[in-house]
Write an enzyme that holds these catalytic residues in place. Structure first.
Site: not given
Length: 491
Positions: A20, A124
């Site tokens: 990520h 995120d």
């Protein structure tokens, strides 16, 4: 001070795992290259992985900086320096501790943002608080989704689907008829549905992808969610030189010149690259089957093995638990392969003309990097959304073959009960690497997609245009704010 006189401030908040964090950081650098003042939130150990790229951008007058917060190692009960879900998280207990630390850190991220608000947040999608925090600050929030839209749509379609007890089933309500051999872990899908639906409350999502790859799933996503999506990748194309590709984040376990000189000695499309990402850990027995399958295939290969870093303490007896006796020495003597223990310069390897196939766990970053390089794939999903990504590769685009894994693990240290045998590995390798009609068709299709990926980030390409439009919208939004609100953001 008027809105046009102050630089636009954009904060990026990553989920602390390389899969990520790295692509979000690369996307943040794209914004900085357009003159947006970017701040990337991180922790001390993770900052070390990013510092070189930041220094390079700053030297080129690109406005990017790191906001470093202490990682709560002591509160999480783990040693100092373990600050993401890869580095040092070698067992389930440590992994649990890192997750606890990240949960504590979420509140500290929010406090830091409240103390010095930006003009916009990019967070995120794993963090479901982004839209609420942005609403408190009266600023837009953008979610970063580290999946592809195909997988997001598949997860959405299954949220209220009555799963069969066992056996194959068709995912309902998708543009393509997609057959799954077994159902996902309930804990995974339910957790992802809640996070995906929380991201619908933001002002849109950005993805490390290009529109031509998701195809009709962009329209399908916006139809089912009422939510705007912008593809602005592939982010990895920001790296131009061999040095940049080698030192992307972690230090490579193999030297650049060693890797390239070996590949230079090989014919085009003759080498198989085998890598299962940063978070997959196989048992010794499964690694043994991989080594045996590669050996029996007769194919040249580069095999990246996570969790088996070279140590002086590894005895020959321990080594023979996970590879046949003499395997490593034999492939080296015969110039058949390289075994890389640890981190490898994946972008550099995939981009070499000698690479003709990619055996992958189907993590999204690896998928988009393989496609960008124009390399057909052997799909071996392990956990998370990787099984959905596999179907995009094999059933939607027809650019890979399935090795035939039969177990959907919940996370890194789960699973391993159902072995993928050496004969299935050999069969899949031969199917992709033998130069037959099917292999050539796959190579042609993925080559066309790779060309589109590179065109997408060029001026006038889909991703370049999407990024321009998003920046324009954000700046217009700030210009429309009353002056007193803008001045509060400057404090």
């Amino acid at each position: 001070m008027g809105s046009l006189q102050r630089p636009f401030k954009l904060y990026f908040v990553p989920f602390l795992t390389p899969g990520h964090m790295v692509p979000l950081f690369e996307l943040a650098r794209l914004f900085a290259a357009r003159g947006i003042h970017v701040t990337f939130f991180t922790t001390p150990a993770n900052a070390l992985l990013l510092r070189k790229a930041v220094d390079k951008d700053v030297a080129a007058a690109r406005p990017i900086s790191l906001h470093v917060l202490h990682f709560p190692s002591r509160e999480a009960g783990i040693p100092d320096g373990i600050e993401n879900l890869l580095d040092g998280a070698v067992d389930a207990q440590t992994l649990s501790g890192v997750c606890k630390g990240i949960a504590i850190l979420e509140e500290r991220f929010q406090d830091a943002i409240l103390q010095n608000p930006p003009d916009c947040l990019v967070v995120d999608f794993v963090y479901s608080w982004a839209s609420d925090l942005a609403a408190r600050l009266d600023i837009p929030a953008i979610a970063f989704n580290s999946f592809c839209l195909f997988s997001v749509c598949a997860i959405h379609s299954l949220k209220s689907f009555a799963m069969p007890g066992s056996g194959p089933f068709i995912i309902p309500d998708l543009p393509h008829q997609i057959s799954m051999n077994f159902q996902p872990p309930e804990e995974f899908n339910s957790a992802m549905v809640s996070r995906i639906e929380a991201s619908y409350k933001t002002n849109g999502i950005i993805m490390n992808n290009f529109a031509e790859l998701d195809g009709e799933y962009a329209e399908h996503y916006e139809k089912i969610s009422g939510h705007r999506v912008r593809h602005i990748g592939p982010a990895g194309l920001i790296h131009r030189t061999a040095e940049e590709k080698t030192e992307r984040s972690h230090k490579s376990a193999v030297k650049e010149h060693e890797c390239l000189s070996w590949l230079d000695s090989k014919e085009p499309n003759s080498v198989l690259y085998v890598c299962f990402g940063s978070s997959c850990r196989f048992s010794d027995a499964q690694l043994y089957e991989i080594a045996s399958g590669l050996e029996s295939s007769g194919c040249d290969f580069i095999w990246v093995v996570s969790g088996k870093d070279i140590t002086e303490n590894e005895t020959e007896e321990e080594r023979e638990k996970w590879m046949p006796k003499g395997f490593e020495g034999k492939v080296k003597r015969e110039n058949k392969g390289m075994v890389v223990r640890g981190w490898a310069p994946q972008l550099l390897i995939l981009g070499h003309e000698a690479i003709g196939g990619f055996m992958t766990h189907c993590g999204w970053n690896s998928v988009v990097e393989g496609i960008t390089a124009g390399v057909p794939m052997i799909t071996w999903p392990v956990h998370s959304e990787q099984f959905y990504n596999e179907k995009l590769i094999t059933e939607v685009h027809g650019i890979g073959v399935e090795v035939g894994t039969e177990e959907w693990a919940l996370w890194v240290f789960d699973g391993g009960k159902k072995m993928v045998t050496r004969d299935r590995i050999e069969k899949a390798v031969r199917k992709v690497m033998d130069g037959g009609d099917e292999a050539m068709e796959m190579r042609k299709r993925v080559g066309e997609l790779g060309k589109k990926a590179k065109e997408a980030v060029q001026e006038g390409g889909s991703s370049h245009t999407n990024l321009t439009a998003l920046i324009t919208e954000l700046i217009r939004w700030r210009e429309a704010k009353p002056l007193d609100q803008i001045q509060k953001c400057e404090m």
